[in-house]
Design a protein around this motif. Structure first.
Motif, PDB file in Angstrom:
ATOM      1  N   GLN A 174       0.813  -1.216   0.000  1.00 33.78           N
ATOM      2  CA  GLN A 174       0.000   0.000   0.000  1.00 33.78           C
ATOM      3  C   GLN A 174       0.853   1.276   0.000  1.00 33.78           C
ATOM      4  OE1 GLN A 174      -3.107  -0.123  -0.550  1.00 33.78           O
ATOM      5  NE2 GLN A 174      -3.560  -2.276  -0.190  1.00 33.78           N
ATOM      6  N   CYS A 175       2.151   1.116   0.154  1.00 32.94           N
ATOM      7  CA  CYS A 175       3.062   2.273   0.054  1.00 32.94           C
ATOM      8  C   CYS A 175       3.373   2.585  -1.415  1.00 32.94           C
ATOM      9  CB  CYS A 175       4.370   1.988   0.788  1.00 32.94           C
ATOM     10  SG  CYS A 175       4.171   1.457   2.502  1.00 32.94           S
ATOM     11  N   ALA A 176       3.141   1.567  -2.272  1.00 38.05           N
ATOM     12  CA  ALA A 176       3.633   1.639  -3.648  1.00 38.05           C
ATOM     13  C   ALA A 176       2.927   2.692  -4.502  1.00 38.05           C
ATOM     14  CB  ALA A 176       3.495   0.270  -4.318  1.00 38.05           C
ATOM     15  N   GLN A 177       1.690   3.034  -4.157  1.00 35.82           N
ATOM     16  CA  GLN A 177       0.977   4.041  -4.935  1.00 35.82           C
ATOM     17  C   GLN A 177       1.801   5.333  -5.007  1.00 35.82           C
ATOM     18  OE1 GLN A 177      -0.470   1.839  -2.772  1.00 35.82           O
ATOM     19  NE2 GLN A 177      -2.696   2.162  -2.676  1.00 35.82           N
ATOM     20  N   CYS A 178       2.476   5.659  -3.908  1.00 32.48           N
ATOM     21  CA  CYS A 178       3.276   6.895  -3.861  1.00 32.48           C
ATOM     22  C   CYS A 178       4.776   6.640  -3.956  1.00 32.48           C
ATOM     23  CB  CYS A 178       2.995   7.666  -2.567  1.00 32.48           C
ATOM     24  SG  CYS A 178       1.320   8.333  -2.468  1.00 32.48           S
ATOM     25  N   HIS A 179       5.239   5.440  -3.558  1.00 30.59           N
ATOM     26  CA  HIS A 179       6.686   5.201  -3.489  1.00 30.59           C
ATOM     27  C   HIS A 179       7.166   4.134  -4.465  1.00 30.59           C
ATOM     28  CE1 HIS A 179       7.323   7.942  -0.121  1.00 30.59           C
ATOM     29  NE2 HIS A 179       6.175   7.505   0.351  1.00 30.59           N
ATOM     30  N   GLY A 180       6.281   3.654  -5.311  1.00 28.42           N
ATOM     31  CA  GLY A 180       6.693   2.744  -6.371  1.00 28.42           C
ATOM     32  C   GLY A 180       6.539   1.276  -6.007  1.00 28.42           C
ATOM     33  N   THR A 181       6.367   0.465  -7.042  1.00 26.26           N
ATOM     34  CA  THR A 181       6.222  -0.980  -6.867  1.00 26.26           C
ATOM     35  C   THR A 181       7.448  -1.548  -6.153  1.00 26.26           C
ATOM     36  OG1 THR A 181       4.917  -1.072  -8.908  1.00 26.26           O
ATOM     37  CG2 THR A 181       5.826  -3.157  -8.088  1.00 26.26           C
ATOM     38  N   ASN A 182       7.207  -2.342  -5.122  1.00 24.04           N
ATOM     39  CA  ASN A 182       8.285  -2.903  -4.293  1.00 24.04           C
ATOM     40  C   ASN A 182       9.225  -1.813  -3.772  1.00 24.04           C
ATOM     41  OD1 ASN A 182       7.467  -5.612  -4.385  1.00 24.04           O
ATOM     42  ND2 ASN A 182       8.364  -5.852  -6.428  1.00 24.04           N
ATOM     43  N   GLY A 183       8.636  -0.641  -3.538  1.00 24.58           N
ATOM     44  CA  GLY A 183       9.388   0.434  -2.891  1.00 24.58           C
ATOM     45  C   GLY A 183      10.375   1.156  -3.778  1.00 24.58           C
ATOM     46  N   VAL A 184      10.285   0.963  -5.079  1.00 22.07           N
ATOM     47  CA  VAL A 184      11.225   1.616  -6.003  1.00 22.07           C
ATOM     48  C   VAL A 184      10.496   2.737  -6.746  1.00 22.07           C
ATOM     49  CG1 VAL A 184      12.802   1.323  -7.939  1.00 22.07           C
ATOM     50  CG2 VAL A 184      12.534  -0.517  -6.252  1.00 22.07           C
ATOM     51  N   SER A 185      10.797   3.961  -6.369  1.00 18.93           N
ATOM     52  CA  SER A 185      10.144   5.132  -6.954  1.00 18.93           C
ATOM     53  C   SER A 185      10.656   5.394  -8.366  1.00 18.93           C
ATOM     54  CB  SER A 185      10.429   6.354  -6.067  1.00 18.93           C
ATOM     55  OG  SER A 185       9.964   7.536  -6.677  1.00 18.93           O
ATOM     56  N   VAL A 186       9.785   5.878  -9.224  1.00 13.12           N
ATOM     57  CA  VAL A 186      10.203   6.216 -10.592  1.00 13.12           C
ATOM     58  C   VAL A 186      10.485   7.712 -10.750  1.00 13.12           C
ATOM     59  CG1 VAL A 186       8.925   4.269 -11.579  1.00 13.12           C
ATOM     60  CG2 VAL A 186       7.821   6.520 -11.463  1.00 13.12           C
ATOM     61  N   ASN A 187      10.408   8.438  -9.628  1.00 12.22           N
ATOM     62  CA  ASN A 187      10.696   9.880  -9.721  1.00 12.22           C
ATOM     63  C   ASN A 187      11.395  10.343  -8.448  1.00 12.22           C
ATOM     64  OD1 ASN A 187       8.515  10.433  -7.784  1.00 12.22           O
ATOM     65  ND2 ASN A 187       7.113   9.963  -9.482  1.00 12.22           N
ATOM     66  N   SER A 188      11.358  11.637  -8.182  1.00 12.90           N
ATOM     67  CA  SER A 188      12.181  12.169  -7.094  1.00 12.90           C
ATOM     68  C   SER A 188      11.615  11.900  -5.699  1.00 12.90           C
ATOM     69  CB  SER A 188      12.413  13.670  -7.294  1.00 12.90           C
ATOM     70  OG  SER A 188      11.183  14.361  -7.191  1.00 12.90           O
ATOM     71  N   TRP A 189      10.416  11.346  -5.615  1.00 11.50           N
ATOM     72  CA  TRP A 189       9.950  10.924  -4.296  1.00 11.50           C
ATOM     73  C   TRP A 189      10.776   9.722  -3.841  1.00 11.50           C
ATOM     74  CZ3 TRP A 189       3.867  11.275  -3.639  1.00 11.50           C
ATOM     75  CH2 TRP A 189       3.546  12.613  -3.315  1.00 11.50           C
ATOM     76  N   ASP A 190      10.872   9.557  -2.508  1.00 13.33           N
ATOM     77  CA  ASP A 190      11.759   8.543  -1.931  1.00 13.33           C
ATOM     78  C   ASP A 190      11.425   7.121  -2.388  1.00 13.33           C
ATOM     79  OD1 ASP A 190      12.801  10.591  -0.513  1.00 13.33           O
ATOM     80  OD2 ASP A 190      12.037   9.964   1.441  1.00 13.33           O
ATOM     81  N   SER A 191      12.481   6.398  -2.759  1.00 13.09           N
ATOM     82  CA  SER A 191      12.366   4.939  -2.811  1.00 13.09           C
ATOM     83  C   SER A 191      12.473   4.448  -1.383  1.00 13.09           C
ATOM     84  CB  SER A 191      13.495   4.342  -3.647  1.00 13.09           C
ATOM     85  OG  SER A 191      13.243   4.524  -5.024  1.00 13.09           O
ATOM     86  N   ILE A 192      11.687   3.438  -1.049  1.00 15.18           N
ATOM     87  CA  ILE A 192      11.710   2.935   0.327  1.00 15.18           C
ATOM     88  C   ILE A 192      12.167   1.483   0.403  1.00 15.18           C
ATOM     89  CG2 ILE A 192      10.028   4.591   1.221  1.00 15.18           C
ATOM     90  CD1 ILE A 192       7.875   2.410   0.903  1.00 15.18           C
ATOM     91  N   ALA A 193      12.527   0.907  -0.735  1.00 15.59           N
ATOM     92  CA  ALA A 193      13.108  -0.441  -0.722  1.00 15.59           C
ATOM     93  C   ALA A 193      14.389  -0.405   0.114  1.00 15.59           C
ATOM     94  CB  ALA A 193      13.416  -0.894  -2.140  1.00 15.59           C
ATOM     95  N   GLY A 194      14.540  -1.349   1.031  1.00 12.87           N
ATOM     96  CA  GLY A 194      15.731  -1.405   1.866  1.00 12.87           C
ATOM     97  C   GLY A 194      15.735  -0.410   3.013  1.00 12.87           C
ATOM     98  N   GLU A 195      14.611   0.290   3.192  1.00  9.88           N
ATOM     99  CA  GLU A 195      14.496   1.284   4.262  1.00  9.88           C
ATOM    100  C   GLU A 195      14.776   0.639   5.628  1.00  9.88           C
ATOM    101  OE1 GLU A 195      13.485   4.755   4.129  1.00  9.88           O
ATOM    102  OE2 GLU A 195      14.235   4.488   6.166  1.00  9.88           O
ATOM    103  N   ASN A 196      15.623   1.296   6.415  1.00  9.67           N
ATOM    104  CA  ASN A 196      16.009   0.709   7.704  1.00  9.67           C
ATOM    105  C   ASN A 196      15.333   1.335   8.916  1.00  9.67           C
ATOM    106  OD1 ASN A 196      17.827  -1.423   7.136  1.00  9.67           O
ATOM    107  ND2 ASN A 196      19.313   0.102   6.436  1.00  9.67           N
ATOM    108  N   ASP A 197      14.860   2.550   8.777  1.00 12.60           N
ATOM    109  CA  ASP A 197      14.256   3.204   9.949  1.00 12.60           C
ATOM    110  C   ASP A 197      12.898   3.813   9.586  1.00 12.60           C
ATOM    111  OD1 ASP A 197      15.388   5.010   8.264  1.00 12.60           O
ATOM    112  OD2 ASP A 197      16.532   6.098   9.782  1.00 12.60           O
TER     113      ASP A 197
END
Lengths: 417, 120
Positions: free
Chosen positions: B58-81
């Motif tokens: 449900q994060c992917a709508q804004c942060h990309g599929t599997n947490g990989v953003s296609v633009n300047s918004w944050d990618s969250i794949a591998g996010e630690n905190d």
């Protein structure tokens, strides 16, 4: 199991361009296969559901999308076509790389009949498709007050040709001409959308075209601005939008470009240079064909989006009857819960007991400003419904405008790429 | 006649091969005749349900599929905190964050850690 009769298999090969070269009918008698999920509708909900079914289910599941059009034009951001900030081609998505990337079968046709007993769809192209699970994501249909020509009085509420028609009419306006739009009774697709449109058009006429004598009139079937009231109310005041709540449209005349409506018990008729009537809405026709409607919408179990009226049939997106908003972002959100639920069910795993969905959108209010609205929806076990657990709105600002394209960019990619 | 999926896919692949052979060999048409097939049974689906992945999708709508953003918004794949980030962010992110329980955020965070980080 996917059961395809020999005619439809040959037709499918013809569709792939192979029919004239080779007709192969396999000779096998073993009896194992993989489940086939058919998704009807390739918009935000349907395209997301098919993608996530394959992303999470892999080669253990077969997925077919049945979509009428080879190109999808996003209604999201389409108000920016009206003021020239975007074109419909900027908002267009095709299915070629999407379907090959995830291994999804694309069929461009529509559904004529649903046989729930034999789990078979009959398509307008004459083919028959069998399904193990059926996902209906067909969007909305309109309930026009009377028969009129939508090329003269466009709704522009399904994007594409209609959007460009409305843009051309707005661009042909002279200073002093009037733009009138009507807002349907809730629930309808994209709650902020009509208010957003009124703002975008008013700004365009006044600040881009210099039509300071032109007027924007809004007839709202609802008693007040139903979302972001403060933001849109302030913009209506700034632009001088004439806002009339609690108005019920009773007739539209495409020749005289007039709309007749009831306001405070009396009938009035208003003429306008451009008339943009957005009719009241209901679930799209395949919901009724499948017999999974109750009234105008399709009731579902929010743990899975399975119809409460027919097992094995799921309804996501604008056609479903939960209280969640009808919009592309949350259609994408519902699709993931549905995809997971189907995969769990097919593998004998219990449904996830507390799913969450979310809605978020940025709304342009001019060619340089946008506002936002967001909410999280959680499953309430007592009432077995989705309830808003947190909602918030952000005022119109120039800082929000570029963020709108970050939001839409990732949403578009998560759905169609 | 009913043909189940595996057969359908096999037939499709085979037809592709034959079509190519057909072209190369100058043959314009190849036909293999049908025989009876039995009614298929569905193979058990191999699926590992993952609550963190479901919630995190449900994060992917804004942060990309599997947490990989296609633009300047944050990618969250591998996010630690995750928990620290989402409550101290843009108002729209913070509003979303308040819609999730601490347990749910832990589930999402644990899933995001399993994804390849694409940027620092």
């Amino acid at each position: 199991m996917k059961k395809v009769n020999s005619n439809s298999r040959r037709d499918f090969m013809k569709f792939l361009g192979l029919g004239s070269l080779a007709t192969v009918v396999p000779t096998v008698s073993s009896a194992e296969t993989i489940p086939h999920v058919v998704v009807v509708g390739g918009g935000f909900a349907g395209a997301t559901c098919a993608k996530y079914l394959k992303m999470w289910g892999g080669s253990s599941i077969d997925v077919t999308v049945i979509e009428a059009n080879s190109t999808y034009v996003s209604p999201i951001l389409s108000n920016l076509v009206l003021n020239g900030q975007k074109t419909t081609s900027d908002l267009s998505f095709t299915y070629g790389s999407y379907s090959s990337k995830y291994g999804i079968n694309m069929v461009h046709s529509t559904v004529n009949a649903v046989d729930k007993t034999n789990q078979t769809l009959t398509l307008a192209n004459g083919n028959t498709v069998n399904y193990d699970k059926l996902v209906l994501a067909p969007g909305i249909d309109f309930m026009k007050t009377n028969d009129y020509d939508i090329s003269k009085v466009p709704h522009a509420w399904k994007a594409g040709e209609q959007t460009n028609l409305l843009k051309a009419q707005i661009d042909a306006m002279n200073d002093g001409d009037t733009f009138t739009m009507t807002i349907p009774a809730a629930p309808y697709r994209c709650p902020p959308g009509p208010y957003e449109r009124a703002c975008v058009v008013a700004d365009y006429l006044k600040n881009t075209k210099g039509h300071t004598n032109s007027k924007v009139v809004v007839l709202d079937a609802n008693a007040k601005i139903i979302v972001e009231e403060e933001t849109f109310g302030a913009k209506f005041s700034e632009y001088g939008v004439e806002y009339k709540p609690s108005t019920t449209v009773t007739n539209v005349d495409d020749t005289s470009k007039t709309v007749t409506y009831i306001e405070a018990g009396s009938s009035k008729t208003l003429a306008s240079t451009v008339l943009n009537v957005i009719p009241n809405q209901k679930a799209a026709s395949v919901i009724f064909t499948a017999g999974v409607n109750s009234g105008n919408w399709a009731p579902i179990n929010p743990l899975s989006y399975e119809s409460v009226l027919a097992s094995g049939i799921y309804v996501i997106g604008d056609s479903q009857a939960t209280g969640q908003p009808k919009a592309g972002h949350i259609g994408n959100s519902e699709a993931k819960v549905c995809a997971d639920a189907i995969l769990r069910t097919l593998s004998g795993t219990a449904l996830y007991a507390s799913p969450k969905t979310n809605s978020a959108c940025y709304s342009p209010t001019s060619a340089t400003e946008a506002s936002w609205l967001t909410g999280v929806f959680k499953y309430d076990a007592d009432t077995q419904t989705m309830v808003a657990s947190n909602t918030a709105a952000g005022a119109s600002s120039t800082a929000n405008y570029p963020k709108m394209f970050n939001w839409s960019g990732n949403l578009f990619a998560d759905t169609f790429a | 006649m009913k043909v189940h999926n595996k057969l359908f896919l096999t037939g499709y692949s085979l037809s592709l091969c034959l079509a190519l052979v057909g072209c190369g060999g100058g043959s314009s048409s190849t036909t293999v005749e049908d025989t009876n097939t039995s009614i298929a049974t569905i193979l058990p689906l191999s699926y590992t349900a993952d609550a963190g992945r479901l919630l995190g999708s449900q994060c992917a709508q804004c942060h990309g599929t599997n947490g990989v953003s296609v633009n300047s918004w944050d990618s969250i794949a591998g996010e630690n905190d995750l928990a620290d980030e989402i409550f101290d962010d843009e108002p729209i992110m913070t509003a979303q964050a308040h819609g999730y329980t601490a347990e749910e955020i832990t589930l999402i965070g644990n899933w995001l850690k399993t994804l390849s980080k694409t940027e620092d």
